[in-house]
Design a protein around this motif. Structure first.
Motif, mmCIF file in Angstrom:
data_model
loop_
_atom_site.group_PDB
_atom_site.id
_atom_site.type_symbol
_atom_site.label_atom_id
_atom_site.label_comp_id
_atom_site.label_asym_id
_atom_site.label_seq_id
_atom_site.Cartn_x
_atom_site.Cartn_y
_atom_site.Cartn_z
ATOM 1 N N VAL A 274 0.859 -1.194 0.000
ATOM 2 C CA VAL A 274 0.000 0.000 0.000
ATOM 3 C C VAL A 274 0.894 1.242 0.000
ATOM 4 N N LYS A 275 0.267 2.402 -0.156
ATOM 5 C CA LYS A 275 1.040 3.644 -0.208
ATOM 6 C C LYS A 275 1.593 4.031 1.153
ATOM 7 N N LYS A 276 0.835 3.771 2.206
ATOM 8 C CA LYS A 276 1.267 4.177 3.550
ATOM 9 C C LYS A 276 0.628 3.274 4.602
ATOM 10 N N SER A 277 1.427 2.868 5.578
ATOM 11 C CA SER A 277 0.899 2.060 6.685
ATOM 12 C C SER A 277 1.913 2.067 7.819
ATOM 13 N N LYS B 18 6.427 -0.820 7.684
ATOM 14 C CA LYS B 18 7.397 -0.370 6.696
ATOM 15 C C LYS B 18 8.536 -1.380 6.623
ATOM 16 N N GLU C 242 0.119 -3.849 4.197
ATOM 17 C CA GLU C 242 -1.138 -3.891 4.922
ATOM 18 C C GLU C 242 -1.554 -5.354 5.070
ATOM 19 N N ILE D 2 9.044 -0.346 1.319
ATOM 20 C CA ILE D 2 7.662 -0.669 0.959
ATOM 21 C C ILE D 2 6.796 -0.625 2.213
#
Length: 305
Positions: free
Chosen positions: A253-256, A259, A300, A297
């Protein structure tokens, strides 16, 4: 019904199996899994009556299965056991091996039965071939057919497809297990290969440290893996915050809050398996294309569907 009642067995002082109990209904396919040395093969041999129990009982319907202390000849007519050692007659043909223990008083029935089983194990074209010239996988298929020849009530299979080429395994599994269901033959399979279980087994037993760690349907155990051992049978998994997460549950996903840093990409056909580092621990997830080493990356976790 097969009833295994509180059995314990040891070769030396340490028990190989301890306090094992379970039931198998007529026509049921039960898979037994576990690490090497967990007692899978030993359990099959105890059910067959090859060894004497230290404690407990094994019953098939109303008949107690007893060991060599009670039986001069090991085994019972209603039960067949296919081990990893095929015990075939090498100097006669495939069809002669399969029909060896069928009555010669009914030659037509014998021929039809042999032909039927040659189809089940996909060896029709090798009917006239002497067993000594066959490959290991082909011999394993002859052993399966011979065990089925007299149509036992229960069959015990120890790694039944281990010697068979990958390109042949899937169709053979479907053919054999379909036949067993059609004939209502109870089947117990000891295996390390999930492909012998998924799609075929009604229930599954997980052996660990001499005992039964889990006993339920493959579907239930897949969706509810209580231990890493159970999860490992179904594929790559991770321990994240003490939760068991399969690799296919992790998505980019773009952000979570998760990492990771990519360390390796493994081509697996329809997708790549990505190895990454999360807080100095390895994690694995599936992705549709290769990712660059060192790439950061975000992941999620998706619930199992």
């Amino acid at each position: 019904m097969l009833k295994v009642d509180n059995i314990t067995f040891n070769y030396t002082k340490s028990p190989v199996l301890k306090d094992i109990s379970f039931k198998v209904e007529e026509g049921e396919n039960l898979a037994i899994i576990g690490e090497s040395g967990s007692g899978k093969s030993t359990l099959l041999k105890l059910i067959y009556g090859e060894f004497d129990l230290n404690k407990g009982h094994v019953f098939w319907k109303d008949t107690e299965v007893l060991g060599p202390k009670h039986n001069l000849v090991v085994g019972y007519d209603f039960m067949k056991y296919v081990s990893q050692e095929f015990d075939l007659m090498p100097f006669i043909t495939v069809e002669e091996n399969i029909g060896k223990f069928l009555s010669n008083f009914f030659p037509k029935d014998k021929k039809e039965r042999t032909s039927e089983l040659l189809e089940v194990v996909e060896l029709t074209e090798f009917a006239k071939t002497k067993v000594k010239t066959l490959s290991g996988g082909q011999k394993q298929r002859v052993a399966l057919a011979r065990a089925l020849a007299k149509q036992p009530e229960i069959i015990l299979l120890d790694e039944p497809f281990s010697h068979i080429d990958n390109f042949k395994k899937q169709s053979l599994r479907r053919s054999v297990f379909k036949y067993l269901k059609q004939k209502n033959i109870t089947c117990i399979v000891a295996t390390h290969d999930k492909e012998d279980v998924l799609g075929f087994a009604d229930n599954m037993i997980v052996l660990n440290e001499n005992k039964i760690e889990a006993h339920d349907s493959p579907e239930f155990l897949y969706y509810n893996p209580k231990t890493p051992l159970i999860a490992s049978f179904f594929g790559e998994f991770n321990l994240i915050n003490d939760d068991i997460i399969y690799s296919h549950q992790l998505h980019v996903v773009k952000k979570s809050n998760l990492k990771v840093k990519v360390s390796q990409s493994y081509f697996k056909g329809i997708q790549y398996l990505i190895e990454a580092n999360l807080n100095c621990e390895k994690v694995y997830f599936e992705h549709e294309f290769e990712l660059k080493k060192g790439e950061l990356i975000f992941l999620e976790i998706k619930k199992l569907q």
